[in-house]
Scaffold this motif. Structure first.
Motif, PDB file in Angstrom:
ATOM      1  N   TRP A  27       0.840  -1.203   0.000  1.00  0.00           N
ATOM      2  CA  TRP A  27       0.000   0.000   0.000  1.00  0.00           C
ATOM      3  C   TRP A  27       0.875   1.253   0.000  1.00  0.00           C
ATOM      4  CZ3 TRP A  27      -4.257   1.835  -1.490  1.00  0.00           C
ATOM      5  CH2 TRP A  27      -4.762   3.031  -0.977  1.00  0.00           C
ATOM      6  N   THR A  31       0.943   4.278  -2.798  1.00  0.00           N
ATOM      7  CA  THR A  31       0.826   5.687  -2.413  1.00  0.00           C
ATOM      8  C   THR A  31       2.062   6.463  -2.855  1.00  0.00           C
ATOM      9  OG1 THR A  31      -0.379   4.921  -0.480  1.00  0.00           O
ATOM     10  CG2 THR A  31       0.269   7.229  -0.484  1.00  0.00           C
ATOM     11  N   SER A  34       2.040   7.128  -6.506  1.00  0.00           N
ATOM     12  CA  SER A  34       1.120   8.198  -6.904  1.00  0.00           C
ATOM     13  C   SER A  34       1.720   9.566  -6.576  1.00  0.00           C
ATOM     14  CB  SER A  34      -0.242   8.019  -6.236  1.00  0.00           C
ATOM     15  OG  SER A  34      -0.263   8.589  -4.959  1.00  0.00           O
ATOM     16  N   GLU A  38       2.391  12.246  -9.489  1.00  0.00           N
ATOM     17  CA  GLU A  38       1.802  13.592  -9.405  1.00  0.00           C
ATOM     18  C   GLU A  38       2.897  14.659  -9.467  1.00  0.00           C
ATOM     19  OE1 GLU A  38      -1.700  13.656  -8.868  1.00  0.00           O
ATOM     20  OE2 GLU A  38      -1.709  15.800  -9.303  1.00  0.00           O
ATOM     21  N   TYR A  67      -5.413  16.127  -6.784  1.00  0.00           N
ATOM     22  CA  TYR A  67      -4.521  15.052  -6.354  1.00  0.00           C
ATOM     23  C   TYR A  67      -5.268  13.714  -6.266  1.00  0.00           C
ATOM     24  CZ  TYR A  67      -0.976  12.663  -3.526  1.00  0.00           C
ATOM     25  OH  TYR A  67      -0.048  11.783  -3.053  1.00  0.00           O
ATOM     26  N   TRP A  68      -4.710  12.700  -6.892  1.00  0.00           N
ATOM     27  CA  TRP A  68      -5.332  11.385  -6.937  1.00  0.00           C
ATOM     28  C   TRP A  68      -5.485  10.783  -5.535  1.00  0.00           C
ATOM     29  CZ3 TRP A  68      -3.716   6.385  -5.688  1.00  0.00           C
ATOM     30  CH2 TRP A  68      -4.542   5.365  -6.183  1.00  0.00           C
ATOM     31  N   SER A  69      -4.490  11.003  -4.677  1.00  0.00           N
ATOM     32  CA  SER A  69      -4.537  10.441  -3.329  1.00  0.00           C
ATOM     33  C   SER A  69      -5.009  11.466  -2.300  1.00  0.00           C
ATOM     34  CB  SER A  69      -3.158   9.929  -2.924  1.00  0.00           C
ATOM     35  OG  SER A  69      -2.764   8.892  -3.767  1.00  0.00           O
ATOM     36  N   CYS A  70      -5.826  12.412  -2.719  1.00  0.00           N
ATOM     37  CA  CYS A  70      -6.286  13.483  -1.823  1.00  0.00           C
ATOM     38  C   CYS A  70      -7.026  12.896  -0.615  1.00  0.00           C
ATOM     39  CB  CYS A  70      -7.205  14.422  -2.604  1.00  0.00           C
ATOM     40  SG  CYS A  70      -8.037  15.642  -1.580  1.00  0.00           S
ATOM     41  N   VAL A  71      -6.505  13.141   0.575  1.00  0.00           N
ATOM     42  CA  VAL A  71      -7.119  12.577   1.791  1.00  0.00           C
ATOM     43  C   VAL A  71      -8.487  13.217   2.093  1.00  0.00           C
ATOM     44  CG1 VAL A  71      -6.846  12.266   4.279  1.00  0.00           C
ATOM     45  CG2 VAL A  71      -4.923  11.825   2.756  1.00  0.00           C
ATOM     46  N   LYS A  74     -11.093  11.543   0.053  1.00  0.00           N
ATOM     47  CA  LYS A  74     -11.437  10.201   0.518  1.00  0.00           C
ATOM     48  C   LYS A  74     -12.340  10.254   1.743  1.00  0.00           C
ATOM     49  CE  LYS A  74      -7.710   7.832  -1.671  1.00  0.00           C
ATOM     50  NZ  LYS A  74      -6.300   7.541  -1.660  1.00  0.00           N
ATOM     51  N   CYS A 107      -2.271  18.644   0.555  1.00  0.00           N
ATOM     52  CA  CYS A 107      -1.981  17.646  -0.488  1.00  0.00           C
ATOM     53  C   CYS A 107      -0.652  17.962  -1.165  1.00  0.00           C
ATOM     54  CB  CYS A 107      -3.107  17.613  -1.522  1.00  0.00           C
ATOM     55  SG  CYS A 107      -4.576  16.781  -0.899  1.00  0.00           S
ATOM     56  N   GLN A 110       2.188  16.810   0.724  1.00  0.00           N
ATOM     57  CA  GLN A 110       2.506  15.383   0.592  1.00  0.00           C
ATOM     58  C   GLN A 110       3.296  15.125  -0.684  1.00  0.00           C
ATOM     59  OE1 GLN A 110      -0.791  12.652   1.037  1.00  0.00           O
ATOM     60  NE2 GLN A 110      -1.724  14.037   2.525  1.00  0.00           N
TER      61      GLN A 110
END
Ligand SMILES: [Zn+2]
Ligand SMILES: [Zn+2]
Length: 252
Positions: A27, A31, A34, A38, A67-71, A74, A107, A110
Motif C-alpha cells: 500500500w 501511495t 502516486s 503527481e 490530487y489522486w490520493s487526496c485525503v 477520501k 496535499c 505530501q
C-alpha cells in the motif's frame, strides 16, 4: 498474467487478516508511486507550460483538488476544497484551455515534502503582492506577515502569536506615545513641537528584535495558515478523521 500488473485491490479486511507488514508495504508503495507520478506531472506543468503555483485565498468551495490520493476527498467523498486557502497551479501565459489547477495545501505538502525549495526556485508564490501593484489595486501586504515571511525565508517563519503580539503592542505604544507627545507639547511648549528635543517622557518604542529574537524556523505552510485563521487543521483532515472514528465508536 495481465491481471498481475494491475494494483492489488486493498479491502480493509485483507490487510487486517494478512501479515500486515507485507500488505502495508504494498500500500505504501502504491501511495508513494502516486506521489512520484503527481510530482512529475506538476514538474512538467512548471517547466513546459511555465505554470506557477500560487497561494490563494479560497472564496468558495467550488474548486476541486486534483490530487489522486487526496485525503480530504477520501474522507468527505468529494474533491471540493473548503479550506480558507488553496494552491493554484496556474497558467499565467493565457495559452491553455484549463488555466487553473487546484490543490489542497496539505496535499501539495505530501507531493513535495519541502515546499520551501519550490519558493526558492521561483515556482511558488503568493497571489497578489508585487505582481498586482498597479493603479487599480494598490495593496502591498495581502497576507498575514507570518505568511509573507514564510515566502521571504523560503519556508521558514516565526510564530504567528509573535507577530500578533508585536503588532498589538506596537499599536498600543503608538497611540499612547502620540497622546503623551501632544499633551507634553501643549503643557511645556505651548502647543508647538519646535523647541522640543524629546525632553518629555515618551515610552520606548517596542522593538521588533525583542519579539523575534531568534532566526525564523522551518514550518509547514499548512500549520502557519491554520494558525493565522485560528483552526487546528487547515484542510480539516484530522478533524474529519476524528468525527469519522467517533461515529464508528458510537455505533458499537
Ligand atoms: Zn487534496
Ligand atoms: Zn519637550
Amino acid at each position: 498474467m495481465t491481471s498481475q500488473k494491475r494494483p492489488a485491490t486493498l479491502l480493509p479486511e485483507t490487510y487486517i487478516d494478512d501479515h500486515s507488514d507485507e500488505t502495508n508495504t504494498e500500500w505504501e508503495k502504491i501511495t508513494q508511486d502516486s506521489v512520484v507520478f503527481e510530482r512529475e506531472c506538476i514538474e512538467d506543468d512548471l517547466t513546459e507550460q511555465k505554470r506557477v503555483i500560487l497561494l490563494q485565498e479560497n472564496p468558495s468551495s467550488r474548486s476541486h483538488c486534483r490530487y489522486w490520493s487526496c485525503v480530504p476527498t477520501k474522507l468527505n467523498g468529494e474533491p471540493n476544497i473548503r479550506s480558507a486557502f488553496r494552491f493554484n497551479l496556474k497558467d499565467v501565459s493565457g495559452r491553455y484551455y484549463e488555466p487553473n489547477q487546484y490543490y489542497h495545501v496539505s496535499c501539495l505538502e505530501q507531493i513535495y515534502p519541502d515546499l520551501g525549495a519550490l519558493v526558492e526556485r521561483g515556482a511558488m508564490k503568493m497571489e497578489g503582492g508585487v505582481n498586482h501593484l498597479n493603479s487599480a489595486s494598490w495593496k502591498l501586504s495581502r497576507f498575514h506577515n507570518a505568511i509573507e515571511d514564510w515566502f521571504r525565508y523560503n519556508g521558514r517563519t516565526f510564530e504567528v502569536k509573535a507577530y500578533d503580539r508585536f503588532q498589538r503592542e506596537h499599536a498600543n505604544w503608538d497611540r499612547k506615545a502620540s497622546t503623551m507627545e501632544i499633551k507634553h507639547q501643549l503643557n511645556t511648549h505651548g502647543g508647538s513641537s519646535k523647541n522640543c528635543e524629546k525632553c518629555g517622557e515618551i515610552p520606548d518604542e517596542p522593538l521588533r528584535r525583542d519579539y523575534f529574537p531568534e532566526e525564523p524556523r522551518s514550518k509547514l505552510l499548512s500549520e502557519v495558515l491554520a494558525s493565522v485563521i485560528g483552526v487546528p487543521n487547515l484542510d480539516e483532515v484530522d478533524g474529519s478523521l476524528n468525527t469519522h472514528c467517533g461515529k464508528k465508536i458510537r455505533r458499537r
